[in-house]
Motif scaffolding. Sequence first.
Motif, PDB file in Angstrom:
ATOM      1  N   SER A 610       0.825  -1.212   0.000  1.00 28.68           N
ATOM      2  CA  SER A 610       0.000   0.000   0.000  1.00 28.68           C
ATOM      3  C   SER A 610       0.855   1.256   0.000  1.00 28.68           C
ATOM      4  CB  SER A 610      -0.915   0.010   1.225  1.00 28.68           C
ATOM      5  OG  SER A 610      -2.016  -0.820   1.008  1.00 28.68           O
ATOM      6  N   ALA A 611       1.958   1.203   0.773  1.00 32.33           N
ATOM      7  CA  ALA A 611       2.831   2.380   0.869  1.00 32.33           C
ATOM      8  C   ALA A 611       3.488   2.682  -0.473  1.00 32.33           C
ATOM      9  CB  ALA A 611       3.902   2.149   1.929  1.00 32.33           C
ATOM     10  N   ALA A 612       3.617   1.657  -1.323  1.00 36.84           N
ATOM     11  CA  ALA A 612       4.307   1.832  -2.601  1.00 36.84           C
ATOM     12  C   ALA A 612       3.415   2.444  -3.678  1.00 36.84           C
ATOM     13  CB  ALA A 612       4.843   0.481  -3.082  1.00 36.84           C
ATOM     14  N   ILE A 613       2.090   2.536  -3.388  1.00 36.66           N
ATOM     15  CA  ILE A 613       1.172   3.095  -4.390  1.00 36.66           C
ATOM     16  C   ILE A 613       1.554   4.565  -4.637  1.00 36.66           C
ATOM     17  CG2 ILE A 613      -1.247   3.692  -4.876  1.00 36.66           C
ATOM     18  CD1 ILE A 613      -0.659   0.678  -5.001  1.00 36.66           C
ATOM     19  N   GLY A 614       1.740   4.901  -5.896  1.00 36.52           N
ATOM     20  CA  GLY A 614       2.127   6.270  -6.241  1.00 36.52           C
ATOM     21  C   GLY A 614       3.625   6.504  -6.125  1.00 36.52           C
ATOM     22  N   GLY A 615       4.378   5.463  -5.827  1.00 35.80           N
ATOM     23  CA  GLY A 615       5.836   5.593  -5.731  1.00 35.80           C
ATOM     24  C   GLY A 615       6.495   5.416  -7.089  1.00 35.80           C
ATOM     25  N   ARG A 616       7.652   6.083  -7.270  1.00 39.08           N
ATOM     26  CA  ARG A 616       8.400   5.936  -8.523  1.00 39.08           C
ATOM     27  C   ARG A 616       9.442   4.851  -8.324  1.00 39.08           C
ATOM     28  NH1 ARG A 616       8.199  11.957  -8.034  1.00 39.08           N
ATOM     29  NH2 ARG A 616       9.771  11.523  -6.459  1.00 39.08           N
ATOM     30  N   THR A 617       9.547   3.967  -9.316  1.00 42.61           N
ATOM     31  CA  THR A 617      10.553   2.906  -9.182  1.00 42.61           C
ATOM     32  C   THR A 617      11.829   3.321  -9.896  1.00 42.61           C
ATOM     33  OG1 THR A 617       9.719   1.832 -11.161  1.00 42.61           O
ATOM     34  CG2 THR A 617       8.856   1.048  -9.054  1.00 42.61           C
ATOM     35  N   GLU A 618      12.913   2.875  -9.316  1.00 44.06           N
ATOM     36  CA  GLU A 618      14.213   3.234  -9.857  1.00 44.06           C
ATOM     37  C   GLU A 618      15.029   1.941  -9.849  1.00 44.06           C
ATOM     38  OE1 GLU A 618      17.861   5.559  -7.991  1.00 44.06           O
ATOM     39  OE2 GLU A 618      15.920   6.455  -7.506  1.00 44.06           O
ATOM     40  N   PRO A 619      15.709   1.596 -10.952  1.00 41.92           N
ATOM     41  CA  PRO A 619      16.483   0.350 -10.908  1.00 41.92           C
ATOM     42  C   PRO A 619      17.715   0.502 -10.007  1.00 41.92           C
ATOM     43  CG  PRO A 619      16.669   1.416 -13.070  1.00 41.92           C
ATOM     44  CD  PRO A 619      15.760   2.269 -12.248  1.00 41.92           C
ATOM     45  N   TRP A 620      17.862  -0.412  -9.070  1.00 37.30           N
ATOM     46  CA  TRP A 620      19.024  -0.428  -8.192  1.00 37.30           C
ATOM     47  C   TRP A 620      20.009  -1.475  -8.698  1.00 37.30           C
ATOM     48  CZ3 TRP A 620      15.959  -0.819  -2.887  1.00 37.30           C
ATOM     49  CH2 TRP A 620      15.302   0.408  -2.662  1.00 37.30           C
ATOM     50  N   VAL A 621      21.237  -1.367  -8.247  1.00 41.97           N
ATOM     51  CA  VAL A 621      22.240  -2.382  -8.629  1.00 41.97           C
ATOM     52  C   VAL A 621      21.930  -3.672  -7.882  1.00 41.97           C
ATOM     53  CG1 VAL A 621      24.680  -2.983  -8.605  1.00 41.97           C
ATOM     54  CG2 VAL A 621      23.983  -0.619  -9.044  1.00 41.97           C
ATOM     55  N   LEU A 622      21.782  -4.770  -8.620  1.00 33.76           N
ATOM     56  CA  LEU A 622      21.499  -6.059  -7.991  1.00 33.76           C
ATOM     57  C   LEU A 622      22.817  -6.796  -7.765  1.00 33.76           C
ATOM     58  CD1 LEU A 622      18.492  -7.139 -10.247  1.00 33.76           C
ATOM     59  CD2 LEU A 622      18.383  -6.131  -7.956  1.00 33.76           C
ATOM     60  N   LYS A 623      22.919  -7.440  -6.613  1.00 28.33           N
ATOM     61  CA  LYS A 623      24.158  -8.164  -6.310  1.00 28.33           C
ATOM     62  C   LYS A 623      23.843  -9.656  -6.191  1.00 28.33           C
ATOM     63  CE  LYS A 623      27.747  -8.147  -2.970  1.00 28.33           C
ATOM     64  NZ  LYS A 623      27.901  -7.916  -1.545  1.00 28.33           N
ATOM     65  N   PHE A 624      24.543 -10.451  -6.982  1.00 24.23           N
ATOM     66  CA  PHE A 624      24.312 -11.898  -6.943  1.00 24.23           C
ATOM     67  C   PHE A 624      25.521 -12.600  -6.340  1.00 24.23           C
ATOM     68  CE2 PHE A 624      21.754 -10.197 -10.403  1.00 24.23           C
ATOM     69  CZ  PHE A 624      20.521 -10.749 -10.129  1.00 24.23           C
ATOM     70  N   GLY A 625      25.309 -13.759  -5.745  1.00 23.22           N
ATOM     71  CA  GLY A 625      26.407 -14.540  -5.186  1.00 23.22           C
ATOM     72  C   GLY A 625      26.132 -16.016  -5.396  1.00 23.22           C
ATOM     73  N   THR A 626      26.884 -16.859  -4.729  1.00 23.36           N
ATOM     74  CA  THR A 626      26.674 -18.301  -4.833  1.00 23.36           C
ATOM     75  C   THR A 626      26.764 -18.930  -3.444  1.00 23.36           C
ATOM     76  OG1 THR A 626      27.848 -18.202  -6.940  1.00 23.36           O
ATOM     77  CG2 THR A 626      27.396 -20.390  -6.069  1.00 23.36           C
ATOM     78  N   THR A 627      25.802 -19.773  -3.117  1.00 26.43           N
ATOM     79  CA  THR A 627      25.848 -20.528  -1.867  1.00 26.43           C
ATOM     80  C   THR A 627      25.587 -21.989  -2.193  1.00 26.43           C
ATOM     81  OG1 THR A 627      24.864 -18.621  -0.752  1.00 26.43           O
ATOM     82  CG2 THR A 627      24.913 -20.678   0.489  1.00 26.43           C
ATOM     83  N   ASN A 628      26.521 -22.857  -1.831  1.00 26.83           N
ATOM     84  CA  ASN A 628      26.385 -24.301  -2.092  1.00 26.83           C
ATOM     85  C   ASN A 628      25.918 -24.610  -3.518  1.00 26.83           C
ATOM     86  OD1 ASN A 628      27.103 -24.757   0.581  1.00 26.83           O
ATOM     87  ND2 ASN A 628      24.957 -24.694   1.253  1.00 26.83           N
TER      88      ASN A 628
END
Length: 744
Positions: A610-628
């Motif tokens: 609900s809080a996100a309604i009317g919010g502008r989205t912006e692409p953030w840097v995604l960080k990926f890793g590896t586990t097992n």
Amino acid sequence: MQKKGRITVRGIVQGVGFRPFVYARACEYSIAGSVKNLGSEVEIYAQGDQFPEFLSAVSRGPPQSRIDTVIVTDTTKEIPAGFFILPSGTGSFTGMIPPDIACCDDCISDIFKDGGRYDGYWATSCVNCGPRYSITSAIPYDRERTSMAAFPMCAACAGEYGDPQSRRHHAQTIACAACGPQLTLLDTAGNRVDCHDPVKEAAALLDAGRILAIRGIGGFHLACIEESARELKNRLGRLEQPFAVMVRADEIDRIVVIPARERDYLTSPIHPIVVLPKRDPSAHAPISNLHTIGCMLPYTGLHHLLFHHLKHPLLVMTSANMPGYPMITELDVAMARHSHDVDFVLSHNRQIENRCDDSVLRDGYIIRLSRGIAPKRTAIDLGTRCILGVGPELNANATCYINGFAVTSPHVGNVRNPATLEYLEETVRKLQRLLGAKFEIVAHDLHPQFLSTRFAREIASEKGLELVPVQHHRAHIAATTTAPCIGIAIDGVGYGDDGTVWGGEVFSGRVPDLSRVAHLEPVAMPGGDLATRFPERMLYGILPEEECLALLAKRGWSDIELGVLKRQVATGFAVTMTSSTGRALDAAAALLGICRERTYDGEPAMKLESAAIGGRTEPWVLKFGTTNGCETLSTRALMQTAFDCLSEAPRGDRQAVRDCAASFQYNLARGIAALAIHAAKRDGLKTVALSGGVAINCAIRETIMSEITAAALDCVTNAEYPLGDGGVSFGQCVYAGTLSSQRR
Ligand SMILES: [Zn+2]
Ligand SMILES: [Zn+2]
């Protein structure tokens, strides 16, 4: 050309007016013969020149029926002139009673026809509408096996019942004010309120702001006008939880925005609660402080009469049970439980055989599968063995697979307490009896401590049945597709293969061989379940930084509390590791200060949406890793970015909160989609299945779907079953069935 034959029709042919339908077609096409209800099939003997026309008309069935097969065989039986509805016999019992059906338009006009037989009568129904599952104790569906058996028909009703020209010809629920169930208005001491018309009196009390318990089709509701909603929340001690409302049809558009498809759901024979965006997101806050509100239209004669007398356009209508507990069906229980919460009780004297909550839909997806939908029957080939799926722990229900059909019970609730466990056991017994099922396999959640798991073990050891544990998120994927796929299960929590808490999982393969190939980065849940109740704990679990502690200190956490929290995360003491998507959303809600304590299921994530309604989205840097060997998406990196965005914004900047909420959801969804796309490319799969309770979040679901489609992959969901845990018992059956067929 064939002029004579024996026709057997299989499917949902009971309680849908099948026999009167056949009778009417026989008259239309001058057919001699008979029709008989045999449980899961209807047997027709027919003879006449227009036999082919009759056959094709009968094969279509009445509106509420679901026809699986129509078989025509030759017969040498002597067929006398005339057409007859014969008493029910017993045949094979693989059919099913239809769900309850909302009061039809014809019955509504009967109720408001001055001086008519049904004028003002609350339980008016016909072959096309009325309660079915909720009043039926056994099949074949005939009055004597329903709670209408207590109300012998008066001469006028019996006349209509026997009249082939009537819409109530062979309507098992036929009743009128003279012979049918009656309403009573009671005060909380159980004394009858002296009045001429209980509905009119109840409406006046509601208009005056009083809170009423109302016994409906599948259980008790608590009802009041909008002005009393706050008072009701106070009395129940549920200050934050949004309530559903029942709205007069001509008023609903003033409250919510209704897309065409949602309007069809609202007015369908199901008449579910449909979660809709408010016209003004800040309006009706005492009822729901979210941007949405769950709305339904009146669906019984009683509701229509109530709104006819009521001056207010809407009523809060919430089920009288505590959240997650079984619906209250008995008057004495309602009285005992709510003598302090309600002012009056409007009850009736028709026994509720099977309780049924209101079904809930949103964006075409089922959130709660119950009244009007359940028992839900799906044709699916899972082999020859009969399977029971007992569901997970939260939002549970049960599914039985038998002879090519999976049948899912109505919503049971949170199987965390003896009352709900008992209801689950009762539901399983009922399914077993209605379907004539002899279980061979019992599928259950992998979690060893769930009450539902213990229940599954008990049944299996009693009867020597095969037990199939199914990992929670694999059940979600199995409920979505049995084709080779990449499966995304985004969820609250579920017990994983390694004993940690899963909930942001990506699988590859085909049911039952689904390998976990990617997931959200495991983070600490400091204090275990406490981190679910207090999302700020989860925030520190994801972002164990000094600046996070400083934020919590500013919000009133004591040095001692912060010391304990810090030590827990540093040492791993009293910490569970989790890859749950729901917990990541909870933590974001905590960061934004919009939910510091969870008081109902899903609260932080719902408030974040609900809080996100009317919010502008912006692409953030995604960080990926590896586990097992599994690729992981770093939620810590996402949370750090959110933290930084918020720290930079001026204090009290509401747009910054909206933007941050929207961007967090967007980037989390983008990251999860990326995990799936990477896996699909690597494993050469073209389809991505999406499921889990978090997929109910519209922004997250749509972002994932569009990212996947943009990568030239197919994204599939199953709108026939709940995306959340209400779809798990069905998934357990699918998983166990495919596993068992594979072994043979
Ligand atoms: Zn009707
Ligand atoms: Zn009558």
